[in-house]
Design an enzyme around this catalytic site. Structure first.
Site, PDB file in Angstrom:
ATOM      1  CG  ASP A 114      -2.285   2.147   6.430  1.00 54.97           C
ATOM      2  OD1 ASP A 114      -2.402   2.018   5.185  1.00 54.97           O
ATOM      3  OD2 ASP A 114      -2.667   3.156   7.045  1.00 54.97           O
ATOM      4  CG  ASP A 124      -1.744   7.596   0.998  1.00 54.18           C
ATOM      5  OD1 ASP A 124      -1.307   8.737   1.164  1.00 54.18           O
ATOM      6  OD2 ASP A 124      -2.160   7.188  -0.106  1.00 54.18           O
ATOM      7  CG  ASP A 137      -1.920   1.082   1.260  1.00 54.26           C
ATOM      8  OD1 ASP A 137      -2.287   1.585   0.181  1.00 54.26           O
ATOM      9  OD2 ASP A 137      -2.353   1.460   2.363  1.00 54.26           O
TER      10      ASP A 137
END
Length: 263
Positions: free
Chosen positions: A214, A32, A30
């Site tokens: 996240d 961000d 991922d």
């Protein structure tokens, strides 16, 4: 599908690196909150030079893919490395070296519809201070991290009204963001499995796919690995919520430490 109690990657009792003893990782990342810290405005999430250098080194040795809710062109520009695979808009558009490319078959229908929805959501940005509309190619995000706490319920209620007016679309959630995206059976998990198949890594027993993320949308990738038994999910900054990831890293700095260890 089972939720796990994830274990730290680093630590005296960690068995994570034992899994890699005779295997090469294929990394799915991922953006961000994984390659960059979460910031108040998405355009401020600039990848550090150290992290970019690590990705460049990793891509010389292993398959590296960035799988993000951001638009594919946006994340390609931010990362700026040509030898990575990029999957944008939760995998609705994918490109990589040697002509790897896919865009969802319903593009011609989706893009005009999303343009109309974007205009509706822009009213929220005008109505509520601190709300930011983030148009991606196949999704539209409503960031409310900078909105007034007392207005958040109203923002979310107005968002639901827009969603209700647009059948064929569904809600996505994340950290201080809600999204409207096509209600189709396609997500980060499907995108990762597609990449593995196209690169002929899905049946290669010498490869261990690893997905690091996240947020809520990364659970689709964790679940895909869990159901197929093909890979390992790592949650960054696990907050105690149920997750299908097997391992955890505390923050972006630990992500970098893992990359250094893999190198």
């Amino acid at each position: 599908m089972t939720e796990s109690n994830p274990k730290p990657v680093f630590g005296e009792n960690s068995d994570f690196f034992d899994l890699l003893e005779d295997k090469k990782p294929a990394l799915f990342l991922d953006y961000d909150g994984t390659l960059t810290p979460i910031v108040s405005r998405p355009e401020q999430a600039i990848i550090s030079q150290e992290m970019k250098n690590l990705l460049a080194e990793l891509a010389e040795k292993y398959t590296v893919a960035v799988v993000t809710g951001r638009d594919m062109d946006d994340v390609k520009k931010l990362v700026g490395l040509d030898n990575l695979v990029y999957a944008g808009s939760h995998g609705f558009r994918i490109s990589g070296p040697n002509g790897l490319y896919q865009e969802h078959e319903k593009t011609a229908v989706l893009l005009p519809e999303l343009a109309i929805i974007e205009k509706e959501l822009m009213d929220l940005q005008k109505k509520y201070k601190g709300v930011q509309i983030d148009r991606k190619r196949y999704a539209i995000g409503v960031h409310y991290r900078n909105a007034k706490d007392e207005e958040i319920n109203d923002i979310l209620a107005d968002f639901e009204e827009v969603l209700d007016r647009n059948p064929g679309y569904k809600k996505g959630t994340g950290k201080k963001i809600v999204e409207i995206k096509p209600d189709l059976d396609w997500h980060k998990g499907k995108a990762v499995m597609w990449i593995l198949e196209k690169l002929e890594l899905n049946n290669d027993e010498s490869i261990l796919p690893i997905y690091i993320g996240d947020d809520d949308t990364d659970e689709d990738a964790f679940e895909a690995f869990q159901e197929s038994g093909t890979g390992i999910g790592i949650m960054v900054e696990h907050n105690g919520k149920p997750t299908r990831a097997s391992y955890t890293l505390e923050n972006v700095d630990e992500v970098a430490e893992l990359f250094k260890k893999l190198l």
